[in-house]
Design a protein around this motif. Structure first.
Motif: not given
Ligand SMILES: C[S@@+](CC[C@H](N)C(=O)[O-])C[C@H]1O[C@@H](n2cnc3c(N)ncnc32)[C@H](O)[C@@H]1O
Length: 258
Positions: A29-32, A49-54, A77
């Protein structure tokens, strides 16, 4: 080996569903902070990355990382791309919340070294996710078919499809990972009209097949190799006269690092 042929186009032709499948199972998820080891062209890295992970995508083959970088740019991305051997990762201990590999880490020759590195760079209570072809499935059988023709593996190398065995994973990771998902599934491939079109695809694009064919040619056994590969595709075809269909079994293993 993986720079030969055209692995990127194999991904586009039939492997695309595997990346999102692993990312979903890992619950990214986001920010992972995520490491995709042996990421190739980023088939799992991009959906993460599309899910907001780093996301850090690492691989031994720079040509594939370049192709991944281009895919990421086209999709808008931002990921980090790092050339690295999965047996000796250039990352700090406990650097990532999620460490994953889709049909990737399984191809490094020394399994225990890879498993130790994946655990080392994952933080405690983090997630380790692996998607691997099984020994009993089609790619396991492909490696058995190609084995007698392939060049000798590096000393101490173990067969890649062992990563698709639950028992082997338990041996590699012991009590360092508690598996919460350990399930077998199959990727359906319907991209080819005739079963032997799949053989042609492997010969033109898949590094391990290209290496086996080149070695068979050196040994004057190319015809024997081609017959074996054609027979293999005929045997694994589940389709009709009009359209070939294959099922490629994989093991999805996701667990918590203790
Ligand atoms: C079948 S491809 C999978 C790539 C990608 N994970 C995907 O899902 O499309 C196998 C990948 O493993 C990489 N690889 C093989 N041995 C490796 C090693 N020792 N360290 C890092 N990457 C390795 C290859 O360069 C190749 O990109």
């Amino acid at each position: 080996m993986w720079a030969s042929g055209d692995y990127a186009s194999m991904v586009e032709t039939f492997l695309l569903p595997l990346g999102p499948r692993l990312v979903e199972a890992c619950g990214i998820g986001e920010g992972d902070r995520v490491l995709d080891a042996a990421a190739g062209t980023g088939n799992a890295s991009l959906p993460a990355a599309e899910r907001g992970a780093s996301v850090t995508a690492s691989d031994l083959t720079p040509e594939l990382l370049d192709a991944g970088r281009r895919r990421a740019e086209a999709a808008g991305l931002d990921l980090e791309w790092v050339e690295a051997d999965a047996e000796n990762l250039p990352f700090e201990d406990e650097a990532f919340q999620v460490v994953m590999s889709a049909i990737g880490a399984m191809f490094a020759p020394h399994h225990q070294e890879v498993a130790d590195e994946l655990v080392r760079v994952c933080r405690p209570a983090g997630t380790i996710g692996l998607l691997s072809w099984t020994p009993e499935g089609m790619i396991g059988a492909l490696f058995r078919t190609m084995g007698p023709f392939a060049p000798p593996p590096p000393p101490g190398a173990q067969p890649p499809p062992l990563w698709g065995s639950e028992e082997h994973l338990n041996e590699l990771f012991g009590d360092r990972v508690t598996w919460r998902t350990l399930e077998r599934d199959a990727l359906e491939v319907t991209a080819f009209e005739q079963p032997r079109d799949y053989a042609e695809h492997f010969k033109a694009r898949y590094g391990p097949t290209i290496a086996a064919q080149a070695n068979a040619r050196r040994e004057g056994r190319e015809e024997e190799f081609e017959e074996a590969l054609n027979r293999f595709c005929d045997e694994w075809n589940l389709g009709t006269e009009e359209r070939a269909r294959f099922e490629m079994e994989y093991l999805l293993a996701v667990g918590e690092r203790s």
